[in-house]
Design a protein around this motif. Structure first.
Motif, PDB file in Angstrom:
ATOM      1  N   PRO A  59      84.961  42.971  81.671  1.00 11.95           N
ATOM      2  CA  PRO A  59      84.378  44.249  82.112  1.00 11.95           C
ATOM      3  C   PRO A  59      83.001  44.112  82.760  1.00 11.95           C
ATOM      4  CG  PRO A  59      85.354  44.498  79.953  1.00 11.95           C
ATOM      5  CD  PRO A  59      85.422  43.039  80.289  1.00 11.95           C
ATOM      6  N   GLU A  60      82.148  43.223  82.247  1.00 14.21           N
ATOM      7  CA  GLU A  60      80.814  43.032  82.829  1.00 14.21           C
ATOM      8  C   GLU A  60      80.908  42.442  84.231  1.00 14.21           C
ATOM      9  OE1 GLU A  60      81.657  41.466  79.835  1.00 14.21           O
ATOM     10  OE2 GLU A  60      80.978  43.149  78.619  1.00 14.21           O
ATOM     11  N   GLU A  61      81.815  41.488  84.418  1.00 10.49           N
ATOM     12  CA  GLU A  61      82.012  40.892  85.740  1.00 10.49           C
ATOM     13  C   GLU A  61      82.517  41.934  86.728  1.00 10.49           C
ATOM     14  OE1 GLU A  61      83.433  36.347  85.185  1.00 10.49           O
ATOM     15  OE2 GLU A  61      84.772  37.860  84.331  1.00 10.49           O
ATOM     16  N   PHE A  62      83.447  42.773  86.278  1.00  9.99           N
ATOM     17  CA  PHE A  62      83.992  43.803  87.142  1.00  9.99           C
ATOM     18  C   PHE A  62      82.912  44.795  87.557  1.00  9.99           C
ATOM     19  CE2 PHE A  62      86.003  47.934  87.863  1.00  9.99           C
ATOM     20  CZ  PHE A  62      86.895  47.593  88.858  1.00  9.99           C
ATOM     21  N   ASP A  63      82.030  45.168  86.643  1.00  9.27           N
ATOM     22  CA  ASP A  63      80.932  46.091  86.977  1.00  9.27           C
ATOM     23  C   ASP A  63      80.026  45.499  88.043  1.00  9.27           C
ATOM     24  OD1 ASP A  63      81.938  47.921  85.173  1.00  9.27           O
ATOM     25  OD2 ASP A  63      80.532  47.355  83.571  1.00  9.27           O
ATOM     26  N   ARG A  64      79.683  44.204  87.911  1.00  4.39           N
ATOM     27  CA  ARG A  64      78.851  43.542  88.922  1.00  4.39           C
ATOM     28  C   ARG A  64      79.573  43.484  90.269  1.00  4.39           C
ATOM     29  NH1 ARG A  64      77.844  38.185  86.311  1.00  4.39           N
ATOM     30  NH2 ARG A  64      78.917  39.071  84.566  1.00  4.39           N
ATOM     31  N   PHE A  65      80.874  43.196  90.230  1.00  2.01           N
ATOM     32  CA  PHE A  65      81.692  43.138  91.439  1.00  2.01           C
ATOM     33  C   PHE A  65      81.687  44.497  92.146  1.00  2.01           C
ATOM     34  CE2 PHE A  65      85.856  43.939  93.385  1.00  2.01           C
ATOM     35  CZ  PHE A  65      85.896  42.923  94.319  1.00  2.01           C
ATOM     36  N   GLU A  66      81.898  45.573  91.401  1.00  2.00           N
ATOM     37  CA  GLU A  66      81.894  46.924  91.969  1.00  2.00           C
ATOM     38  C   GLU A  66      80.531  47.267  92.563  1.00  2.00           C
ATOM     39  OE1 GLU A  66      84.369  49.722  92.063  1.00  2.00           O
ATOM     40  OE2 GLU A  66      85.385  47.799  92.267  1.00  2.00           O
ATOM     41  N   LYS A  67      79.458  46.898  91.875  1.00  2.00           N
ATOM     42  CA  LYS A  67      78.111  47.184  92.360  1.00  2.00           C
ATOM     43  C   LYS A  67      77.851  46.468  93.688  1.00  2.00           C
ATOM     44  CE  LYS A  67      73.275  47.001  90.956  1.00  2.00           C
ATOM     45  NZ  LYS A  67      72.331  46.581  89.933  1.00  2.00           N
ATOM     46  N   GLN A  71      77.230  48.058  97.886  1.00  2.00           N
ATOM     47  CA  GLN A  71      76.025  47.836  98.683  1.00  2.00           C
ATOM     48  C   GLN A  71      76.418  47.691 100.153  1.00  2.00           C
ATOM     49  OE1 GLN A  71      74.102  44.409  97.086  1.00  2.00           O
ATOM     50  NE2 GLN A  71      73.239  45.515  95.349  1.00  2.00           N
ATOM     51  N   VAL A  72      75.643  48.295 101.030  1.00  2.00           N
ATOM     52  CA  VAL A  72      75.918  48.213 102.466  1.00  2.00           C
ATOM     53  C   VAL A  72      75.164  47.020 103.035  1.00  2.00           C
ATOM     54  CG1 VAL A  72      75.688  49.402 104.670  1.00  2.00           C
ATOM     55  CG2 VAL A  72      76.214  50.697 102.608  1.00  2.00           C
ATOM     56  N   SER A  73      75.867  46.196 103.733  1.00  2.00           N
ATOM     57  CA  SER A  73      75.255  45.040 104.368  1.00  2.00           C
ATOM     58  C   SER A  73      74.502  45.491 105.613  1.00  2.00           C
ATOM     59  CB  SER A  73      76.335  44.033 104.750  1.00  2.00           C
ATOM     60  OG  SER A  73      75.786  43.014 105.541  1.00  2.00           O
ATOM     61  N   SER A  74      73.415  44.804 105.937  1.00  2.00           N
ATOM     62  CA  SER A  74      72.668  45.153 107.149  1.00  2.00           C
ATOM     63  C   SER A  74      73.492  44.877 108.400  1.00  2.00           C
ATOM     64  CB  SER A  74      71.358  44.374 107.196  1.00  2.00           C
ATOM     65  OG  SER A  74      71.617  42.989 107.253  1.00  2.00           O
ATOM     66  N   PHE A  75      74.519  44.063 108.304  1.00  2.00           N
ATOM     67  CA  PHE A  75      75.387  43.794 109.446  1.00  2.00           C
ATOM     68  C   PHE A  75      76.317  44.972 109.726  1.00  2.00           C
ATOM     69  CE2 PHE A  75      74.514  39.445 107.933  1.00  2.00           C
ATOM     70  CZ  PHE A  75      73.894  38.979 109.068  1.00  2.00           C
ATOM     71  N   ASP A  76      76.512  45.847 108.733  1.00  3.96           N
ATOM     72  CA  ASP A  76      77.407  46.983 108.907  1.00  3.96           C
ATOM     73  C   ASP A  76      76.761  48.110 109.695  1.00  3.96           C
ATOM     74  OD1 ASP A  76      79.282  45.635 107.461  1.00  3.96           O
ATOM     75  OD2 ASP A  76      78.819  46.630 105.572  1.00  3.96           O
TER      76      ASP A  76
END
Length: 104
Positions: A59-67, A71-76
């Protein structure tokens, strides 16, 4: 048929559905120290050689993955002022190009 097996901690019978899913289980669900997991489908490969696989996470790994995914990349984000080295916006850059063509 699956044999009845006793939990090594509480000595209660292990649920037959748990034994069907996890034949090597030695503890019942209540005594298990393993928590819930989350699965995320991931695509690997490129072009015609792609496949999807399920990545299982704590669950902790999944939360970090979702976070990280939120996040929007500056390339987007396209900033028109980055298109020209002198900092002019894109409309001025286009007009300069057209002005040069009119002289031909």
């Amino acid at each position: 048929m699956i044999e009845e097996r006793k939990c090594i901690k509480c000595r209660e019978a292990i649920n037959p559905l748990r034994l069907k899913a996890l034949p090597t289980a030695k503890t019942c669900v209540e005594c298990s120290t393993t928590g819930a997991k989350r699965g995320v489908p991931m695509m690997y490969g490129e072009k015609d050689n792609t496949w999807t696989d399920m990545v299982i996470m704590e669950p902790e790994e999944f939360d970090r993955f979702e976070k990280l995914n939120k996040q929007v990349s500056s390339f987007d984000v396209l900033d028109k002022t980055e298109m020209n080295d002198d900092g002019d916006d894109m409309s001025d850059w286009d007009n300069t190009l057209l002005d040069g063509l009119e002289d031909l």
